[in-house]
Scaffold this active site. Structure first.
Site, mmCIF file in Angstrom:
data_model
loop_
_atom_site.group_PDB
_atom_site.id
_atom_site.type_symbol
_atom_site.label_atom_id
_atom_site.label_comp_id
_atom_site.label_asym_id
_atom_site.label_seq_id
_atom_site.Cartn_x
_atom_site.Cartn_y
_atom_site.Cartn_z
ATOM 1 N N LYS A 165 0.883 -1.170 0.000
ATOM 2 C CA LYS A 165 0.000 0.000 0.000
ATOM 3 C C LYS A 165 0.924 1.223 0.000
ATOM 4 O O LYS A 165 2.116 1.108 0.268
ATOM 5 C CB LYS A 165 -0.938 -0.012 1.204
ATOM 6 C CG LYS A 165 -1.624 -1.356 1.448
ATOM 7 C CD LYS A 165 -2.744 -1.704 0.465
ATOM 8 C CE LYS A 165 -3.088 -3.169 0.582
ATOM 9 N NZ LYS A 165 -4.483 -3.525 0.386
HETATM 10 C C1 LIG Z 1 -5.334 -4.459 1.321
HETATM 11 C C2 LIG Z 1 -6.813 -4.328 1.327
HETATM 12 C C3 LIG Z 1 -7.593 -4.678 2.441
HETATM 13 C C4 LIG Z 1 -7.044 -5.363 3.661
HETATM 14 O O1 LIG Z 1 -5.935 -4.838 4.212
HETATM 15 P P1 LIG Z 1 -5.029 -5.766 5.198
HETATM 16 O O2 LIG Z 1 -4.131 -4.783 5.812
HETATM 17 O O3 LIG Z 1 -4.364 -6.779 4.339
HETATM 18 O O4 LIG Z 1 -5.974 -6.402 6.175
HETATM 19 C C5 LIG Z 1 -8.951 -4.435 2.408
HETATM 20 N N1 LIG Z 1 -9.532 -3.889 1.329
HETATM 21 C C6 LIG Z 1 -8.835 -3.565 0.219
HETATM 22 C C7 LIG Z 1 -9.535 -2.951 -0.932
HETATM 23 C C8 LIG Z 1 -7.452 -3.800 0.177
HETATM 24 O O5 LIG Z 1 -6.768 -3.498 -0.925
#
Ligand SMILES: *Cc1c(COP(=O)(O)O)cnc(C)c1O
Length: 354
Positions: A165
């Site tokens: 991210k």
């Molecule tokens: C990455 C992601 C999540 C979950 O995040 P985590 O930190 O892996 O729990 C939820 N929704 C979307 C759209 C994502 O890209």
């Protein structure tokens, strides 16, 4: 003489988390930020902080990742999948309206690939119906829509700090909100209700351990300082891949929605080639990462793990996911790697017979 601003001593010893929360709130211009252990945890915490749990229904797009669905189920609520809007963008308002019933408590809008398509229409709908609006902005850190950061349009926005991210610290997440009561309940829930919230003193309810660890918070603070550069880098990467691929037959670039400035999380096309899922998988096999081919993104109502919640057919959501080519970037993807991906996409699209 101006008094120095003293930070409240933090009896829990979570100095890094407290500092991170202040810096996130300042960076996004919200009253509150609450740090948690993942993006999924942020969504579950948001639901709990809105008082949503067993017996409640939550509307969310069928065009989403399984994490959004898992977060709703973890909160004890029932996910109800909503059809994609026109051209596969956002949520179909007619289906959203049709599926709103007496048990419906919230809508989760999911900004996949950093796109917030239709969020203002959904916000108008939740305002008139009194539903809560939660944004899954895990892929939308840095996107703006009509000048506002994605994740600050609804009652609360949920973000992930997982590696990959745009701001990351290995694992983690956070919620943003301007609602102090919601923020207090989120902060209490993520640490066994050890802190007070309005009408719910410390220790009066059960919570969970969704705390973000101090060393990860320190790392997130470091990376938050570099957010503007990281965001500009993603946008350059996405623009470079689009420049090199757009115009290729069989791939239609998906432009940003009205008023949106996407964060460059993914380059994005609609595939008009035959057997588009097979093409996406073929590209993944040749080293071009993409959401369908690499991560097997499937419309939630058709996902084997979510089939217990599926009701009816959502043809537009199905077609939207199956024709999607979303190529995500990491900060480590070099110009050369991106040029190679572009070459592979162009050659394979030209040769693709199915
Ligand atoms: C990455 C992601 C999540 C979950 O995040 P985590 O930190 O892996 O729990 C939820 N929704 C979307 C759209 C994502 O890209």
């Amino acid at each position: 003489m101006a008094a120095a601003v003293a930070r409240m001593p933090n009896p829990s010893g979570y100095q890094e988390v407290t500092a991170l929360e202040e810096e996130l709130a300042a960076a996004f211009g919200t009253r509150r930020a609450v740090a948690v252990s993942s993006g999924t945890a942020a969504i579950t915490t948001a639901l709990a902080a809105c008082g949503i749990g067993a017996g409640d229904e939550v509307l969310l797009p069928a065009v989403t990742v399984v994490m959004t669905v898992a977060a709703v189920v973890a909160a004890g609520a029932r996910p109800v999948f909503v059809e994609a809007g026109a051209d596969g963008r956002g949520l179909d308002l007619a289906d959203l309206t049709a599926k709103t019933g007496p048990g419906t408590k919230a809508v989760i809008a999911v900004h996949l690939a950093g796109r917030t398509d239709g969020i203002h229409d959904v916000a108008a709908y939740t305002r008139t119906t009194g539903l809560r609006l939660i944004e899954d902005a895990c892929q939308a850190q840095g996107t703006t829509t009509r000048g506002r950061p994605a994740g600050t349009v609804g009652d609360t926005g949920c973000f992930s700090l997982k590696d990959g991210k745009i701001i990351a610290c290995g694992e983690g997440g956070y919620l943003l909100t301007d609602d102090d009561a919601l923020g207090d309940r989120a902060a209490a829930y993520r640490t066994h209700w050890q802190s007070p919230a309005p009408d719910a003193p410390a220790g009066s309810r059960l919570g969970v351990n969704y705390r973000l660890a101090e060393p990860l918070a320190a790392l997130a603070r470091h990376n938050l300082q570099r957010f503007p550069e990281a965001l500009a880098h993603r946008r350059r990467q996405a623009a470079a891949l689009h420049r090199a691929v757009d115009g290729t037959a069989g791939l239609e670039p998906i432009a940003a929605g009205d008023g949106d400035i996407p964060n460059g999380y993914s380059a994005l096309w609609r595939l008009t080639l035959p057997a588009p899922r097979a093409f996406a998988a073929h590209l993944a096999g040749l080293g071009v990462p993409n959401s369908v081919g690499t991560h097997r993104l499937t419309a939630a109502h058709l996902h084997p793990a979510c089939s217990g919640y599926a009701t009816g057919d959502l043809p537009r959501a199905h077609a939207t996911v199956d024709t999607l080519l979303a190529v995500p970037f990491t900060e480590h993807d070099t110009e050369r790697a991106i040029e190679q991906w572009a070459l592979t996409i162009r050659q394979e699209a030209a040769a693709w017979k199915s």
